[in-house]
Every structure is written in structure tokens, then in C-alpha cells.
Design an enzyme around this catalytic site. Structure first.
Site, PDB file in Angstrom:
ATOM      1  N   SER A 162       0.832  -1.211   0.000  1.00  0.00           N
ATOM      2  CA  SER A 162       0.000   0.000   0.000  1.00  0.00           C
ATOM      3  C   SER A 162       0.868   1.263   0.000  1.00  0.00           C
ATOM      4  O   SER A 162       1.572   1.517  -0.978  1.00  0.00           O
ATOM      5  CB  SER A 162      -0.939  -0.054   1.202  1.00  0.00           C
ATOM      6  OG  SER A 162      -1.888   0.965   1.145  1.00  0.00           O
ATOM      7  N   ASP A 239     -10.090  -5.595  -3.359  1.00  0.00           N
ATOM      8  CA  ASP A 239      -9.550  -4.553  -2.480  1.00  0.00           C
ATOM      9  C   ASP A 239     -10.456  -3.327  -2.542  1.00  0.00           C
ATOM     10  O   ASP A 239     -10.656  -2.725  -3.604  1.00  0.00           O
ATOM     11  CB  ASP A 239      -8.130  -4.231  -2.966  1.00  0.00           C
ATOM     12  CG  ASP A 239      -7.373  -3.311  -2.039  1.00  0.00           C
ATOM     13  OD1 ASP A 239      -7.999  -2.530  -1.298  1.00  0.00           O
ATOM     14  OD2 ASP A 239      -6.139  -3.382  -2.056  1.00  0.00           O
ATOM     15  N   HIS A 273      -7.345  -6.040   0.790  1.00  0.00           N
ATOM     16  CA  HIS A 273      -6.196  -5.207   1.090  1.00  0.00           C
ATOM     17  C   HIS A 273      -5.412  -5.696   2.302  1.00  0.00           C
ATOM     18  O   HIS A 273      -4.432  -5.081   2.691  1.00  0.00           O
ATOM     19  CB  HIS A 273      -6.683  -3.764   1.347  1.00  0.00           C
ATOM     20  CG  HIS A 273      -5.608  -2.719   1.159  1.00  0.00           C
ATOM     21  ND1 HIS A 273      -5.138  -2.358  -0.081  1.00  0.00           N
ATOM     22  CD2 HIS A 273      -4.941  -1.956   2.058  1.00  0.00           C
ATOM     23  CE1 HIS A 273      -4.216  -1.415   0.075  1.00  0.00           C
ATOM     24  NE2 HIS A 273      -4.083  -1.141   1.357  1.00  0.00           N
TER      25      HIS A 273
END
Lengths: 295, 687
Positions: A162, A239, A273
Site C-alpha cells: 500500500s 480490495d 487489502h
């Protein structure tokens, strides 16, 4: 191996062991704390040393964690130790921002300030004194490691999740030839175009968007002219942030296609995620890094 | 043994047939010629026994010359020309020596000189004036020496002669033994022959005697029957007479008259009959002249050499045949005399009906072996032989079958595949008839320029293909031979195998008709031209919808790697498939194939990794032009790489149930090339 050596006059390298060494797959996992000159505070990092490190220098993989994470998340959750041991790679997971600096507003949001350093060197007050994560990652931390651990400073690579993915990509693009490989999990590919990035950059870098370009992987890719990179990116299809247009991988892919920068981007069905996603594919990434680190 | 027997017979003939000396000698020479041929053959082999049988007038060591001294040695030994002791001394030197050696002063002293001419002693002082003044006179000492030496010479000559005599005696001994043996054999022969003759005569006698018996019986029988007839007649007559008498005595005139007429009639009739007094048979017996011609023949043949018995064919010696010749051997059944043999041969065909029409070819041979040439490879021939001598021809021997070795096989390079651990070699038999098995030979080529190592052989291969285990990273020369009972054929042409990477060819008979393959077999094209459906030749094995072709793969459970060169505008499918993958399907669309697919859309390149119709979502920014395909049977993985960058693209995790074939397909007009036999890059091991 000496962990706390004599303080070097030039650099403060006193290290403090924070936990008992845990043995994992024949290697050792430890956390350390050390005062950082860039960040003007004590910074922690976690390090995994494979068995091979007992006898020789090993290459090092920097893992940059994402928003709200600390140096502990990756080492405890990702399950990377086995692959690292197998390939003889040291894994270093730094923290995601300076801590305890008592800057006003640093704890207000989860996506800006503490735990959200965005791996930039801030230019705006009140952040610019402490929030210099870019320099910390690319310069101070490697030096610290080289002085205290059997790392081969010539063989380093980057990965992250991320925001950490964003950090890995920009560090790699901005330092051609310094890192042997780079990979990312659900990275923020084009921060200038997404809400997270816009918030963070305007806070750290100010309103002039041209200054933002230096920290945007997509923009950096479009002008990259360094030695060949081989980028592996995994993205969970489910995600939520992908669908919320925070990640924007298509932009990066387009830029890399244009510049013929080799990228393999995998859209993984059924993954989101979370760290579970990271855990599921971390071995592929470590093999990817091993190919170049051990070449 | 026939060699010796033959010559001995020659000796025997000389001894018995003394009137035909010339003829015998010619025959001797002829036989000698025959056996001298045999001899030169035999010379190669070491002779085990030193026994040599000699014919009387051929061998030198038997030639015994009596020792005749040259002239009268005692007289001439010390003549002027004899120089054996004194060297080349002239007369003057001698006389000088004489003078110097003089010891006797007068005749009362013992003589100190010797006259060689008169062979008496004399005195030196008498040399000039004495009776020997013109003779050669030398010192006594010297004379003694001269005489001694001449004695030595004589003695050594005699010794030589003694040795010669001893040799001769030894040879004579051998001849005695040979003669004994020969005699024994001859005696046996004779006994046998005469027995035969006697038997035949006895048989004849029996025949004749029984014939006579029969005749006698016959005659007796006919006489006896005649006798009986006479007896009957007598009885009849007697009876009539009695009747007549009775009638005559009959007082009654009336009844007498009544009876007398028929009786009288009967008597008259009876009396008319002439008695046959001729004896039915002759009293003489037929003396047939006995047919003893065959006995005569047998008698004649006793002295002649018997015709030989049928020779014995030897079975084929292994490795004595080539693909066009066989070495046929036979041996004599017994110690026969043979002048020559006649070898008959005839090919054997699988089709029996042909055989009976074929005439056998005949060859005259002096030795007991012959190499028959101009034969067909891998063919069977039957041979038989007869032996002939002056008496006649032996019966034919049993037929023996010999077989020529096959022609060498032909390796099919386009059907051979290899990988680092093994190679699959396929070949054509090279023979129209079946062979028994094949032998494969492989030689590892050494690092030093082409120096070959040890040859390894794999034998008893039943079919025309063989999977051989090899070492990686080496170069091998492969040869194949065909084997039948005649032996192995010559080596085939060699085939080189390099155990670097995986090497295979395309199975062109699986190619879709629109897919054409280059001559070297490694580049394929899908041409633009629209072929009308009618012109497309489909078979059960070709792909019908996907313009595709399969490659050949070795069934070896190791890691394999090959590369495919593509150009960016070609839409292709590259991967692996089971051999029975559906021919009317597209690669990746079923569960029998796995492939990487490149699709060109107006906006971008799309890459899919297909199996069972499913692909992961993968974006690739740098379009691979050289794709590395890595197959790992053990781990069940199929991986694709951008070989130019070393970039890993995707890996299938699959459990291969069977061996797979590489597969290639073109979805739009274009081409791709296969790069084979490539060393896998190091990063393959990281999969």
C-alpha cells in the site's frame, strides 16, 4: 555479533535490543531502536537474520509497511521468514513514520501524520524537521545496518504494501541502480491522482504540484531512464481501496508500458487489502527478489 | 584328419597299383595340390603335433644320401691346395719352417718330418736330397696337427650323418605307424566289402535253392497227378475187365447177351482211348544263369576307393556373415577321400510357393568352406553339399540354413528428441524383412577435439526406438545396428546428441493445414492466403480449428526448457498439451492443455495464461519477444519467462497425469520460431 558497539563520533549508533531474539526457521528475528538523525527521534525497526547471516554477508530486502502500520506488522503477520531463510536474505522492516515528535495534528488522521509518513522528505512546517522518511529509508537506515549487521550494502531491494508499495516504487525509480529489485502489494501507484496522496502531499509538500511529481511512481516511471528494473505487483481484486480509486494501478501500467519498463501486474481474484493477501503471495515476491539479490 | 588320411591313401595306392606308376603319380600330384591348398590354410594355425606324414618321394628329410668322402680323403687331405690349418702359406714359408724346426740330426734320431705325399715319416735333413725331395714335407708336429684336424672334420661329418640317420629312422617309424593305421583301415574296408559280397552271394544262393525247390515240387506234383490219372485208368480198365469176365462167366445166355453189348461197347471205347503215356513234365531242371553282375560290381569296387559318405554341414558361425555374404562350412563324415565338393545354394523366401520353382545354384569347391557372395541382406539361404571322388558322388548332406546379416538401420533425425538426462532415438529398420533385435551404440565425445570415449552398447532392443539415459552437458555419437541370427549389421550413419537443454522437433502430421513449417522444422507460419476448405487436408491427427501444431517430447520426468521467438504483432498460444488433446479445440480452452496467449487489441497487448478456459488477470508492460518455457514434471509446474529480461511472467501449478507435448498455435497470420537445445538460465531453478 556485536550489537551495541562503541558510539561512533559521527553517527549515533547505539542500539537497544527491544525483545528477546526469536528463532524462526533457523534464523533470528529482532527488533531494535536507534536514534535517527534524519527524523530527530528514536526509530524502531525489525530485522530478520537468516541462518546464512551467521557466516557471511547477506543481501537485504527493505519492507516498507502501509498506513497505520509499525515495524511489527510485517514480521509478525507476513510469514516471510521461511522463504527468507531459504534464500539467505535479511529482511528489514522500518516503522512508517517518526513517532513521539509531538507535532500538532500528527495523530489527527490515520492517513496523515503518525503512521503515514508517505516516504517523502517533507518541505512544509511543522513536518519538515521530522518527516524525512525518504532520506531515512534510502540513506540513514542502510548505513546503520551496514555498521551493525552482516549486510551486503551492494545488494539491496525494496518491497512494500500500500503506502509502503508506493514508497518502494518511488525509492527504486529515484535511485536508479541502487536497488536490485522492487515489488509491491496493492501500492498507491499515482498518489497525485488519489485522495490519500493529495491529502498527504499537500500537507507535507505544499500546494505546488510540481513538487509532488518527485514522489509519484507513475510520473517517475514516465521519465525513468535508469538501468532495467523488473517490477512485480500484486493487487487484490476485491480490495476496497482499489475500487475507491486510491490505488490507480492502471496509470502506472500505462506509463510503464510506454517506457517499456518491465512490470508484471497480477490482479488476484478473491483477495482484499489485508495482510492475508500479503501472506498469500509473499513467497513469490521473495523469490522474485532472490533472483536478483543472489544473482 | 582327412589331410593325413588322404595322403596315406596315396602311399597305399603307390604300393598296390604298381603297374600304373604314371597315372598314380598324376593323381598323387592332384591330391597333393588339393591338400597343399589346405596346408596353406592350416599354416596360419599353430600346428599342435610335430607329426608329419610324408610321401616317399616328396620330403627332403627322407632323402638319404650315403656319405661318400670326396675322393680319397686320406690321400688328398694334406695336399698342396688344402689350406685348412696352415692358412695361405706358400711352399717357401714351409720349407723355412722346416729348416727351423729341424730336430733330428741323423737317422738314429726319431724322425722329425713327415711326407704328406707318401704319408711316411722322414727327416728334415733328407728334405733336399732324400727320396721325398719333390714331395711336400713338413715337420712332424705340424703333420700331426694336420692329420688331427682332418680327423675332426671327418668326425663332424659323420656326426651330421648320424643325426640325419636318426631323423630318417624317426620318419620311418612314423611311416610304419601310418602304414599300420592305413592297413587297419584298408583291412576293415576289405572285410566290410567282402562281407557284403558274401552276403549277396548267400542271398543269391538261397534264392536259387528255393527256386529249385519250388520247381521240384511242381514237377513232382504234376507227375503225381499223372500217376493218379494212370491209376484211375487202370482201375477203370480193371473194373471193366472184371465186369466182362463176370458177364462172360454168366451161364445164362440170355442175360449174357443182354449185358454183353454195352460192356463190349464200353470196352471198345475204352480200348480206343489212347493212353497218354507222355510224361507231363520234363525231367530236366531249368538251370538259369545266375545274375551275379552286381556281385561282380561289388568285387570290382573293393579295391577302389569308396565313394564318400554325405558330408556334414556346420551350423553358421556367429559373426561370420556380412550383409551380402556368408561363410559356409562343412566337414567330412569320416576319413573319406574327396577330390572336390559341390556346394548347392538356394534362397529361402517367406512365400513358400516361390521356393519350389527356384533352381539351386551349384559351385565347385576344393576346401571345406566357401564364402558365398552377392547375397541379399537379412535373407535366409539353404545350403547343401556333396563330396566327389574318383568312385562317385556322395549323397547330399542335410540342408543347412544360413542367414546374411541385415542392412544397417537408418536413424530418423526428425524423430529423435533429447533432454539433459536422456535421449529418445528412433530409426527405420532398413530391412524389408523383420530382424531379431537392434543394438544401439553410444560414444561420449571427449572434450579434446572429437576424441571418442568408450563405446557403450544397449542390446536386444525389440522395436525401432530406444530411450537412453545420458549425462547432462555432454555430446554423444549414436549408432544403431540391426541383428539377426547371422550376426549384427554394419553401423548406421551416426547421429549426434547434445544433452544441453531439451531438443525436439515438431510433429508435422498434427499441423493444421494452414500452418506451414519451414524446412529446418523449427519455424512455423500461418499464411495470409485463404485456402479453400476443399483444399485443406485434414486427418484424425491434425488440428481442425486452432491453427496449431504439437511438438515431440521425450517422456522423461525431469525439467525441460525451450524458447519461442515471436514478433509483437503475432497473436499466439504457446504451452503444453496432452497427446490426446482435442483436435477441434483451442489451446487452453480445455483441461488437456495449458498455454500463454497473446492477444492484440486496438489499445494494448493482452496476455492470458489459459487452462480449462480460465486465466488469471495479468498485465505485462514489456512485451516479450523471446519466451522461455520451463516444464517441471516432478513439481508439476509450467512457467513462462521473458527470456530477454529474465522476467518471470507466470507459473501454472498443475499435476500432469501424462507426459505432455509442447504446443504452438497462431491465432492470426504471422510466424514463430522454436529455439531448442538451449541451456536453461539459472533463474529457472527459483520457480
Amino acid at each position: 555479533m556485536r550489537l551495541s558497539g562503541r558510539p561512533n563520533r559521527n553517527r549515533a549508533v547505539a542500539l537497544c535490543t527491544l525483545c528477546f531474539p526469536l528463532a524462526w526457521h533457523g534464523g533470528v528475528f529482532r527488533s531494535f531502536q536507534s536514534p535517527s538523525s534524519e527524523l530527530k527521534c528514536k526509530m524502531k525497526f525489525a530485522i530478520y537474520l537468516p541462518p546464512k547471516a551467521e557466516s557471511s554477508k547477506c543481501p537485504v530486502l527493505f519492507w516498507l509497511s502501509g498506513l497505520t502500520c509499525t515495524e511489527q506488522n510485517f514480521i509478525t503477520k507476513a510469514g516471510s521468514q521461511q522463504a527468507a531463510a531459504e534464500h539467505g536474505i535479511i529482511i528489514v522492516a522500518p516503522d512508517t513514520s517518526p513517532r513521539g515528535c509531538n507535532i500538532e495534528g500528527e495523530d489527527e488522521s490515520w492517513d496523515f501524520g503518525t503512521g503515514a509518513g508517505f516516504y517523502v522528505n517533507a518541505t512544509q512546517e511543522p513536518w519538515k524537521t521530522n518527516y524525512r522518511m525518504y532520506s531515512y529509508i534510502t540513506e540513514e537506515l542502510p548505513r546503520l545496518l551496514a555498521s551493525n549487521f552482516p549486510v551486503d550494502a551492494e545488494r539491496m531491494s525494496l518491497s512494500g504494501h500500500s503506502m509502503g508499495g508506493h514508497g518502494a516504487l518511488i525509492c527504486a525509480f529515484k535511485n536508479p541502480g541502487k536497488y536490485k529489485a522492487v515489488s509491491a502489494f496493492a501500492p498507491i501507484c499515482n498518489p497525485m491522482q488519489c485522495a490519500w496522496g493529495q491529502k498527504a502531499f499537500s500537507g507535507y509538500l505544499g500546494p505546488d504540484k510540481t513538487t509532488w511529481e518527485a514522489y509519484d511512481a507513475t510520473v517517475l516511471a514516465a521519465s525513468y531512464a535508469g538501468p532495467p528494473l523488473d517490477i512485480l505487483i500484486d493487487q487484490g481484486r476485491d480490495d476496497q481501496f482499489l475500487s475507491a480509486s486510491q490505488l490507480l494501478p492502471d496509470n502506472l501500467i500505462a506509463a510503464c508500458s510506454q517506457k517499456n519498463i518491465p512490470v508484471v501486474f497480477r490482479l488476484q481474484q478473491g483477495y482484499d487489502h489485508s495482510y492475508y493477501f500479503v501472506f498469500s503471495f509473499i513467497n513469490d515476491h521473495i523469490k522474485h527478489h532472490a533472483k536478483y539479490l543472489n544473482a | 584328419m582327412d589331410l593325413f588320411g588322404g595322403i596315406l591313401d596315396v602311399i597305399d595306392e603307390e604300393m598296390t597299383v604298381s603297374d600304373d606308376e604314371d597315372k598314380v603319380e598324376d593323381r598323387t600330384r592332384a591330391l597333393m595340390d588339393m591338400y597343399s591348398l589346405e596346408n596353406t590354410e592350416a599354416q596360419a594355425k599353430p600346428q599342435v603335433s610335430t607329426f608329419q606324414r610324408f610321401s616317399v618321394d616328396t620330403n627332403e628329410s627322407l632323402h638319404f644320401e650315403p656319405y661318400i668322402p670326396e675322393g680319397d680323403e686320406s690321400e688328398h687331405a694334406l695336399g698342396n691346395d688344402d689350406v685348412f690349418l696352415t692358412g695361405n702359406q706358400s711352399v717357401f714359408d714351409e720349407s723355412k719352417e722346416l729348416m727351423e724346426g729341424r730336430t733330428a740330426q741323423s737317422e738314429s734320431d726319431p724322425p722329425d718330418a713327415y711326407c704328406t705325399d707318401c704319408q711316411t715319416s722322414t727327416y728334415v735333413f733328407q728334405n733336399i736330397t732324400g727320396p721325398h725331395k719333390n714331395h711336400r714335407v713338413i715337420l712332424m708336429k705340424k703333420a700331426a696337427q694336420e692329420i688331427k684336424s682332418s680327423i675332426n672334420k671327418t668326425r663332424s661329418k659323420l656326426e651330421e650323418k648320424i643325426t640325419q640317420m636318426e631323423n630318417f629312422a624317426g620318419n620311418l617309424e612314423e611311416i610304419f605307424i601310418t602304414v599300420e593305421e592305413n592297413f587297419g583301415r584298408q583291412e576293415q574296408n576289405l572285410e566290410h566289402h567282402y562281407n557284403d559280397v558274401l552276403q549277396t552271394l548267400a542271398h543269391r544262393y538261397d534264392e536259387r535253392a528255393s527256386a529249385l525247390e519250388d520247381e521240384k515240387k511242381m514237377k513232382l506234383e504234376s507227375l503225381y497227378s499223372q500217376l493218379i490219372d494212370c491209376g484211375k485208368m487202370l482201375d477203370n480198365s480193371k473194373e471193366l475187365i472184371e465186369q466182362a469176365q463176370m458177364v462172360y462167366r454168366n451161364e445164362n445166355k440170355y442175360s449174357f447177351l443182354q449185358r454183353v453189348m454195352p460192356v463190349m461197347k464200353r470196352i471198345e471205347e475204352h480200348a480206343k482211348k489212347e493212353p497218354d503215356l507222355k510224361i507231363s513234365t520234363s525231367l530236366e531242371f531249368d538251370t538259369q544263369t545266375a545274375n551275379l553282375s552286381d556281385v561282380k560290381q561289388m568285387m570290382d569296387s573293393i579295391n577302389a576307393v569308396p565313394a564318400p559318405s554325405a558330408p556334414v554341414m556346420n551350423p553358421q558361425v556367429p559373426n561370420s556373415a556380412t550383409c551380402t555374404s556368408v561363410r559356409v562350412c562343412w566337414s567330412l563324415f569320416s576319413d573319406d577321400t574327396v577330390e572336390y565338393y559341390e556346394l548347392y545354394s538356394r534362397p529361402i523366401f517367406e512365400d513358400i510357393t516361390v521356393e519350389s520353382d527356384l533352381e539351386a545354384s551349384k559351385l565347385k569347391v576344393k576346401e571345406t568352406h566357401y564364402t558365398v557372395t552377392d547375397l541379399l541382406p537379412n535373407a535366409q539361404y539353404e545350403f547343401w553339399v556333396t563330396a566327389t571322388n574318383t568312385t562317385g558322388i556322395s549323397p547330399a548332406s542335410e540342408k543347412a540354413v544360413y542367414m546374411t546379416v541385415p542392412s544397417p538401420p537408418v536413424i530418423k533425425p526428425r524423430e529423435c528428441t533429447s533432454c539433459p538426462d536422456a535421449a529418445l532415438i528412433r530409426w527405420d529398420s532398413g530391412n524389408s524383412n523383420p530382424v531379431d533385435s537392434y543394438t544401439l551404440e553410444l560414444i561420449e565425445m571427449g572434450a579434446e577435439s572429437g576424441r571418442a570415449g568408450v563405446t557403450e552398447s544397449i542390446v536386444a532392443i525389440p522395436t525401432c526406438e530406444c530411450l537412453i539415459q545420458l549425462q547432462p552437458g555432454k555430446c554423444y555419437l549414436i549408432y544403431v545396428r540391426a541383428v539377426n541370427i547371422g550376426g549384427p549389421s554394419e553401423r548406421s550413419e551416426s547421429f549426434t546428441v547434445s544433452t544441453t537443454g531439451t531438443f525436439f522437433h515438431l510433429l508435422e502430421d498434427t499441423a493444421h493445414p494452414c500452418l506451414s513449417v519451414s524446412e529446418d522444422g523449427f519455424t512455423m507460419f500461418y499464411t495470409d492466403e485463404e485456402l479453400p476448405l476443399s483444399e485443406m487436408a485434414f486427418s484424425d491427427n491434425t488440428f481442425a480449428r486452432c491453427v496449431a501444431v504439437l511438438g515431440d517430447l521425450i517422456p522423461v520426468r525431469t525439467k525441460h526448457y525451450w524458447e519461442v521467438e515471436v514478433d509483437p504483432h503475432t497473436e499466439y498460444r504457446i504451452g503444453v498439451a496432452y497427446e490426446d488433446t482435442q483436435r477441434n479445440a483451442y489451446f487452453g480452452g480445455n483441461n488437456t492443455s495449458w498455454c500463454m496467449r497473446h492477444v492484440l487489441t486496438p489499445s494494448r497487448h493482452k496476455y492470458e495464461f489459459l487452462h480449462s478456459g480460465w486465466t488469471p488477470d495479468i498485465r505485462i508492460t514489456s512485451h516479450p519477444l523471446r519466451i522461455g518455457v520451463a516444464l517441471d514434471y516432478d513439481q508439476g509446474k509450467l512457467s513462462f519467462f521473458n527470456a530477454d529480461l529474465g522476467q518471470h511472467l507466470y507459473t501454472f501449478d498443475c499435476q500432469f497425469l501424462h507426459y505432455v507435448h509442447p504446443c504452438f498455435a497462431l491465432d492470426n497470420p504471422g510466424g514463430l520460431s522454436l529455439r531448442n537445445g538451449v541451456t536453461p538460465p539459472h533463474y529457472i531453478s527459483l520457480i
